[in-house]
Structures are given as structure tokens and as C-alpha cells.
Write a protein that holds these residues in place. Structure first.
Motif, PDB file in Angstrom:
ATOM      1  N   ASN A 125       0.815  -1.214   0.000  1.00 27.44           N
ATOM      2  CA  ASN A 125       0.000   0.000   0.000  1.00 27.44           C
ATOM      3  C   ASN A 125       0.851   1.266   0.000  1.00 27.44           C
TER       4      ASN A 125
ATOM      5  N   VAL B  58       2.743   1.119  -4.079  1.00 21.98           N
ATOM      6  CA  VAL B  58       1.944   1.369  -5.284  1.00 21.98           C
ATOM      7  C   VAL B  58       1.787   2.852  -5.611  1.00 21.98           C
TER       8      VAL B  58
ATOM      9  N   ALA C 157       0.193  -4.578  -6.643  1.00 27.01           N
ATOM     10  CA  ALA C 157      -1.160  -4.539  -6.075  1.00 27.01           C
ATOM     11  C   ALA C 157      -1.816  -5.908  -6.122  1.00 27.01           C
TER      12      ALA C 157
ATOM     13  N   SER D 223      -0.371  -8.254  -3.558  1.00 21.62           N
ATOM     14  CA  SER D 223      -0.767  -7.945  -2.178  1.00 21.62           C
ATOM     15  C   SER D 223      -2.113  -8.557  -1.820  1.00 21.62           C
TER      16      SER D 223
ATOM     17  N   ASN E  71      -4.887  -7.094  -2.177  1.00 23.98           N
ATOM     18  CA  ASN E  71      -5.756  -5.991  -1.761  1.00 23.98           C
ATOM     19  C   ASN E  71      -6.510  -5.468  -2.989  1.00 23.98           C
TER      20      ASN E  71
ATOM     21  N   ASP F 117      -8.821  -3.219  -3.253  1.00 23.94           N
ATOM     22  CA  ASP F 117      -8.925  -1.756  -3.295  1.00 23.94           C
ATOM     23  C   ASP F 117      -7.687  -1.148  -3.948  1.00 23.94           C
ATOM     24  N   LEU F 118      -6.545  -1.744  -3.649  1.00 27.70           N
ATOM     25  CA  LEU F 118      -5.293  -1.265  -4.243  1.00 27.70           C
ATOM     26  C   LEU F 118      -5.282  -1.525  -5.749  1.00 27.70           C
TER      27      LEU F 118
END
Length: 826
Positions: free
Chosen positions: A539, A542, A558, A561, A563, A565-566
Motif C-alpha cells: 500500500n 503502489v 497490487a 498484495s 488488496n 482496493d489497491l
């Protein structure tokens, strides 16, 4: 030994002493001549800046451009600036060792101590237009402030050069007469200016429109104030007149503690405070110290000197040496004073006799025994005020000697002072050149001292000291070093990144992202990308990768990870910053990213979703998009077109069944429009089931039958719908006709059910004979025919049915049902 330690002491009043001792032999060039130079220094043992004094006629060799040279307090060269940016009115230093160059045009140029330009501050348009005549630099609670005096004799002030908000102070009457002296006084967050014009004195406050006249007794009605000085804590003021009178009092000028006659009419070179204990008048070859009451003292020099005001002393800089003049601290005076009877003095003497193996040590120890705690504390504190390591050791040995005779003496103060002394001795070394006193360290704090070492780029010294002092925030030092390395190292990016990673390691206290941002700010993008690889938190990785234009790398990080949202953040950034076609081609290589993008489009941008499916030749998904559009109430006018497009897409996808369904739905839509035109009712958009129900409700049975045959609606489904509608309409005769028209494909239970539901028990009983035996008990019970139900259940030997009847029937009939249950249970 005591005689040697007090040899540089000079009596000052009844009980006090001042001392002067040399700290450094200056290491700067031999051609440094303070007679021809203007010198300024930062507080807390800070660096020196020198420039040729343009008010003095000097033979200049080489280029005519001024050179600002910066040195440490020990005279070691730091950096220099060849000045070509306008006329300098005043040089000074900020609290963070930034050099402030105040120019005639109303700007303040700020450099770090290594000659790197930081930023520029304007003192306002009026100051630029009218030009600056003089300036003052002062300390405030929020940093370092600057006040300028213009040629129109107006004063403009900023409380902090970091957040410059220019304040205009009131105008003093008589604009054609320049002030003869002025200075700035700060109280909390409020600053005011003492403004003197000949004998008249005014106070100029922020936010006020008129100055306040002040009256003080200077001993002469015709004198002129020519110099003013404020103590470092802004509590005391010294005012010097052209008649040689020195007024000393409180900073509000309400209390005068002394009016001293120097018997000299010459203009002093400097007027500064030595802490709050004395005013120092620099006459060039000698210094005159004047106390606030009745004390005075003189120190002579062989050459002109420059005085630097500190919070508890002054530093005296000459071309050969740097001295410190300070009031002897009370604890030092008590221990080393002649004929002193202080507990610390006896303990020190006992320690020295003990080291000589003299029996007198026991005698001194007995004298100090009742006050041994105090004696130990005095020796520890006195050691902090000493600059010579030998004296420090002597005092700490005395404290250690006294501690051995105390049962419950905590070693904390002793150990802390040992660490502090090692820290002070390290920064006082000539190679570092920071002659800070113990009192100054108390004000600056150890954290502040570490910050100053970072600013001076003494990172390894700061790190060693922080580790030795067990300070928790040593990560700041590593971060500052790494940012410095990024900015100034000439090595290739690979070597710099490797060196930083080796020094910092995998510590979570130091963020590689901050270092990478510094590299990006310096234009070293490749180095920034290499540093990002060492950051474990995606986070943080990125956003900076996107800033550097590494979109694909950011997307990979991203996705790795996990994630989402990322991933969305990266996708939206890529979509906004590259052509749509290229973006869609880029994400094809990343299935997860493409799936998330499609989900995003499905929720927020259906046109874009179709574009993706068209590019991918995904005809099935295209058809699904068209079908969703056709069912959207907003698209009722284009529903047929959407269905036609969906049919064509299914045909291209070779999904014939789906294409047929679309065709049928299209025919239904057209039929519904015809019904709307005929009956003026809402048919369009309804399902086949709802269309049939509406027709039956309207008693258009023939049309319903036709539609039912056309779309091959099963008999069971159609009969259920007809029974339900007839019940809702209360058309009981039609319901009976339907039941007799032919054998019901759904049985007759629905007939009973719909009649019972609408409260018509009479009609329901007509269909009971045709109900299947295995459910007849249930329907008899529903219709309240408990006796018939019980009799049938008894005949069928249905215990469960009897229990069901018992739970539903009246209490009066429950006994009979219970008897049936008992009979069957035997």
C-alpha cells in the motif's frame, strides 16, 4: 588542583564569579581578520558565517563578488557561497542552522549550512517597494522570526520564516527621522518592537494602529539611545546612550535595576547579554561585563573580538581562538570555591585523599556523612558544567566514592550523567565544533541535539550517541542519512540502493518509501524504483510507483498484495492516464485485474463494459449486456433493439437456445404492445406469467388461451393461474365450470384452497369429495368440519391426523378426539 581550576575565575559582586576559558584554537585560515569582516553565529554552539564588511574600506584581491564563508565554532571550513543575488542588509541563523540572508529588496534567502538554497521568503510588497534599511533576527516559540526596517521607517515582521505571515507594525510619528536603535521582544506568541528615535522610546505591538510612548530615566535629558539588547529569555533589556550610560531593567521597561556610567562616549561594537546575569559591552579590544545591580568586570584581548549571545553565556570569537565567558554555576562555585564548606567540596577532597591512600580521607568523609546524598548529587551536577574531561572524571570519581557509603542510593543519576558527559565531549570535539554547555543541553534536549547533528550531517556520530543514550527514535537518524545519501551521492543507483539497504535492513521503523520519494524529488527515478523494492508494504509501494510512471509494476505489486482496493486504485489511475485501447490491452495479461475491471464497469459504466467484450470478441457476454439493458426500466423505448442485438450476439456465440429465447421474448414484447394499444392497460415489460394473469383478470380467456398455446405454457401452470385468478375475482360459478370442464391436471385441492382462502366454505365443500383421501382430513379440519375429519382419521387409523385435529378443534370436541386417539393407541 583547586587553585588551577579557579585560576580563570573573576569575582563578580559579593559571592558570584565569572570565568573565561578557551574552548578552541580556531582552525580557519590565517587571513581571517575580524576587523574587516562581518560575522554572525547560530545559537547552541552553532556554525559561524563571515562576509566582507562593505562599510569598511578593504583591499580586495580577485573577483569583486562577496563570498559568504561558513565555519564550525572551532574554525573548520564547512562551505561558501559566491554572492550575486543583491545587496545583503543582514546575515543571521535560524534555530535549525539555516543561514538567513536578508536583502535590500525585501526578500529573505534561506540556505542550509552547506550552501544549498532552501527557499525564499518575502517581507511583503511594501518592503520590496520601499527597500530595507535594517533587519533583526530573533527566536520565537514557533521557530525563527525576522523583522525589517524600511527606508520609510516602517517595520514589518514575521514570527517564523517557515510559515511567513507578514505583520505590519504601527507607524511612529516623524517619518523623516530614522530610528537610532530598535530591537524585538517576544512574549509567548506575541512579538513587539522597542523603537528608539534619539531619546524618545516607543513600543510597537502587533495588531495595533498606534505606538505606545515609553518613558525611562536615562540620567541625561539630551542623550540619544544608540543601542539596545534583549536577554535570551526576553525578560531583561539593556539600553545604551551616546553619553555612555547603560540602562538595565525589565523588558516591559517598568523596572530599572541599574543605570551604569561607562565613562565612554564611543560607540560600542556590540551590546549583548551573558545569560541573564550580565550585559556585555564589546569595545573591540576589551569586554566590559556589567551586572544588573552593582557588579562590573573587564576582560582584555589582543585583537578585536566578536561576541555570540547564548542562553547562559557568551562565546567570544577572535581570529585565533574561541572562548566562553559565563557565570560560574552555583554548584561548581560551592565545590571549588576557596574555603568552601559545601558537602560536595568535602566529598571531593575525601575522594582525592582516598586516591592518595591518605588517612585524612576518613576525616573528610565523617564531615560529609550527614549530607552524603547532597554531596553526591552536587558532584554529579558539577561534572556536567565542566568542559575539561579531567575535571569531569575527578568529580564523577568523587560521586562514585560517595555512593559506596550509601545503602539506598539509586545509580540512575550517576549513569545518566556519565552518558550525557560522553555525549557532550563528543560534540565538543574540534572536528565537530559544537561547544554546547550543560544548561544549553537542558533547554535543547538530547533529541534536539541529535537533530542538530543530523542537520550538520554527523549521522554516524548521532547514531552512535543515540544508541549509547538508548534513545528510542534512532530511526530518524537513519532516515535522514539515507535521504542525504540519495541527494548527494555520486555513485550509481544500484550501489546507492544497496548501501542504504545494508545500513537500514528490514527495520519497519524506517520507511523506504520516504527515501524513494526523496530520490524522486531529486530526479533519480531509477534509484527510487530500486528503493521501492525494499519496501515490504504494497500500500506504500503502489502510489509512488504510479507517480513514477511504473504502472505495470504497480499493478503487479497490487495484485500480489491481494488488496482489491489497491488494484482498483491502480486500474483507475491507468485508465485516466493512457488511451483506452492501450489500457485494455495492458490489463489483458492480468486476469484478476481484468476481472475486477469488468466488475467495476458492470456497476458503474456499462458502455465501457460492452467495449471490453467487443474487443475480446466475447459474444455471450455482449448478449448478456444487451439483455440487462432491455430489462432496465430506463431503456423501455429501446428494449426491442436490445433484444435483437442480444439474439444476434447469441447466434454468433452459437448458443441457439438462448437466441430462441430472445426471439420469443421479442415476440412477447410486440404482442404486449398490441395489447396495450387495444386495452389501454400496462402490458409492456411484464413476464409471460404476469401477462396471462392480467388477461385472465380482465376475463379475456380466449386471448389468454391463445397466448398460452403459442408459448406452450404447461397445463398445470395454466390451471393454477386460472384457479387463483377466479378465486381473486370471486367468480365461483366459473370456477365450478372449470372444475367440470375436464379432469383437473392439478387435482382439486387448489379449488378447496382458494375457496377457503377467500372465506367461501360453501363453495369449498363442493370440491371435498374429489380431494384425495390422504389429504382430506387436513382440508376437513381447515373448513372446521372436525367431526367428519375425526371420523375419517379414525377410520384410516391416522394418529397424526387425530393429533392435528385435536390441536385445531374446540375444547368441547377435543375429548372425543382424545378418545379416538386412546382407542387407536391400544
Amino acid at each position: 588542583m583547586t587553585v588551577l581550576l579557579t585560576g580563570d575565575w573573576s569575582p563578580f559582586g559579593k559571592d558570584d564569579y565569572f570565568r573565561r576559558f578557551e574552548v578552541y584554537s580556531m582552525g580557519w585560515p590565517n587571513d581571517i581578520n575580524l576587523d574587516t569582516l562581518s560575522l554572525t553565529s547560530s545559537s547552541f554552539g552553532g556554525p559561524l558565517a563571515v562576509i566582507r564588511d562593505r562599510n569598511k574600506v578593504v583591499k580586495v584581491q580577485g573577483g569583486g563578488k562577496p563570498v559568504i564563508s561558513m565555519y564550525s565554532s572551532s574554525g573548520n571550513f564547512i562551505s561558501s557561497i559566491i554572492w550575486n543575488s543583491g545587496k545583503i542588509v543582514k546575515l543571521g541563523w535560524s534555530s535549525l542552522c539555516d543561514l538567513l540572508c536578508i536583502l535590500e529588496d525585501g526578500h529573505v534567502h534561506i540556505y542550509d549550512m552547506f550552501s544549498n538554497f532552501q527557499h525564499r521568503v518575502s517581507m511583503g510588497q511594501e518592503a520590496q517597494d520601499t527597500k530595507v534599511l535594517d533587519a533583526k533576527i530573533f527566536s520565537t516559540a514557533s521557530g525563527t522570526g525576522v523583522a525589517v526596517l524600511t527606508t520609510t521607517h516602517r517595520i514589518f515582521l514575521v514570527n517564523s520564516v517557515r510559515e511567513a505571515k507578514v505583520r505590519r507594525l504601527p507607524e511612529v510619528p516623524g517619518v523623516h527621522n530614522a530610528p537610532t536603535a530598535w530591537t524585538v521582544v517576544c512574549e509567548d506568541r506575541h512579538c513587539r518592537v522597542l523603537f528608539a528615535r534619539e531619546r524618545d522610546l516607543y513600543c510597537l505591538n502587533e495588531g495595533e494602529t498606534h505606538p505606545h510612548p515609553l518613558t525611562i530615566e536615562l540620567g541625561d535629558e539630551t542623550c540619544t539611545i544608540i543601542e539596545m539588547a534583549v536577554s535570551s529569555n526576553y525578560e531583561r533589556v539593556a539600553i545604551f546612550t551616546d553619553r555612555g550610560k547603560l540602562w538595565i531593567g525589565s523588558s516591559d521597561l517598568k523596572k530599572c535595576t541599574r543605570l551604569y556610567d561607562t565613562r565612554s562616549v564611543s560607540l560600542p561594537i556590540q551590546l549583548v547579554w551573558c545569560g541573564v546575569d550580565a550585559v556585555v559591552i564589546n569595545w573591540g579590544l576589551h569586554l566590559e561585563l556589567v551586572g544588573p545591580f552593582e557588579e562590573s568586570l573587564h576582560y582584555n584581548y589582543d585583537e578585536n573580538v566578536f561576541c555570540v549571545q547564548e542562553v547562559d553565556c557568551i562565546r567570544v570569537v577572535s581570529s585565533q581562538s574561541m572562548d566562553i565567558i559565563q557565570k560560574v554555576p552555583e554548584v561548581v562555585r560551592n565545590i571549588f570555591g576557596i574555603n568552601s564548606t559545601a558537602a560536595g567540596s568535602y566529598l571531593l577532597e575525601a575522594s582525592k585523599q582516598y586516591q592518595k591512600k591518605n588517612h585524612r580521607a576518613n576525616e573528610y568523609l565523617h564531615l560529609v556523612k550527614p549530607k552524603l546524598f547532597l554531596a553526591v548529587r552536587q558532584c554529579i551536577e558539577a561534572a556536567g558544567h565542566e568542559f575539561k574531561a579531567e575535571t569531569q572524571k575527578m568529580l564523577m570519581k568523587a560521586a562514585q566514592f560517595g555512593k559506596t557509603y550509601l545503602d539506598d542510593c539509586s545509580p540512575e543519576n550517576y549513569v545518566t550523567m556519565i552518558r550525557v558527559l560522553r555525549c557532550l565531549n563528543a560534540v565538543r570535539h574540534p572536528n565537530v565544533g559544537m561547544p554546547i554547555t550543560y544548561n544549553q543541553l537542558q533547554i535543547l534536549t538530547l533529541q534536539g541535539l541529535m537533530e542538530l547533528q543530523m542537520i550538520r550531517r554527523n549521522h554516524f556520530l548521532a547514531l552512535d550517541l543515540a544508541t549509547f543514550l538508548k534513545m528510542p527514535d534512532s530511526s530518524k537518524i537513519r532516515l535522514h542519512w539515507a535521504c542525504y545519501k540519495v541527494e548527494h551521492s555520486k555513485l550509481n543507483d544500484e550501489l546507492v540502493a544497496k548501501e542504504i539497504a545494508e545500513k537500514i535492513g528490514s527495520s519497519r521503523d524506517v520507511s523506504y518509501i520516504k527515501i524513494a520519494k526523496k530520490a524522486a524529488d531529486c530526479g533519480r527515478n531509477d534509484l527510487a524504483i530500486k528503493l521501492i523494492e525494499y519496501e515490504p508494504r504494497a500500500n506504500l509501494q503502489v502510489p509512488l510507483l504510479l507517480r513514477l510512471g511504473e504502472d505495470q509494476t504497480a499493478l503487479i505489486k497490487a495484485i500480489e498484495s491481494g488488496n482489491t482496493d489497491l488494484v482498483y486504485a491502480v486500474l483507475l489511475h491507468m485508465k485516466e492516464n493512457m488511451p483506452l485501447g492501450k489500457f485494455q490491452m495492458e490489463i489483458r495479461s492480468f486476469p484478476l485485474a481484468q476481472a475486477l475491471y469488468l466488475k467495476y464497469c458492470r456497476l458503474h459504466n456499462k458502455d465501457m463494459l460492452k467495449d471490453v467484450y467487443i474487443q475480446e470478441d466475447d459474444h455471450k457476454s455482449q448478449a448478456e449486456c444487451y439483455i440487462r439493458e432491455s430489462f432496465d426500466p430506463k431503456n423501455s423505448s429501446t428494449r426491442e433493439a436490445s433484444l435483437v442485438a442480444a439474439e444476434e450476439s447469441y447466434k454468433r456465440a452459437k448458443l441457439d437456445l438462448n437466441a430462441t429465447l430472445c426471439e420469443e421474448h421479442l415476440r412477447l414484447s410486440k404482442y404486449q404492445r398490441n395489447l396495450e394499444d387495444k386495452f389501454k392497460r400496462d402490458f409492456f415489460g411484464k413476464s409471460l406469467h404476469d401477462t396471462l394473469k392480467l388477461l385472465l383478470t380482465m376475463q379475456e380467456v380466449k386471448l389468454a388461451d391463445k397466448l398460452r398455446h403459442e408459448y406452450k405454457v404447461p397445463d398445470r401452470r395454466y390451471w393454477w393461474l386460472r384457479v387463483k385468478v377466479l378465486g381473486e375475482l370471486g367468480a365461483w360459478s366459473d370456477l365450478e365450470k372449470l372444475s367440470k370442464s375436464k379432469k383437473s391436471p392439478i387435482g382439486y385441492e387448489p379449488f378447496v384452497e382458494v375457496c377457503w382462502k377467500h372465506g367461501n366454505r360453501y363453495e369449498a365443500q363442493k370440491y371435498l369429495p374429489k380431494v384425495k383421501d390422504d389429504v382430506k382430513v387436513e382440508y376437513l379440519t381447515k373448513l372446521g368440519m372436525y367431526e367428519e375429519a375425526a371420523q375419517m382419521a379414525f377410520e384410516q387409523k391416522d394418529l397424526e391426523g387425530l393429533r392435528f385435529i385435536e390441536s385445531k378443534c374446540d375444547p368441547s370436541f377435543a375429548d372425543k378426539v382424545a378418545s379416538f386417539i386412546r382407542l387407536l393407541s391400544k
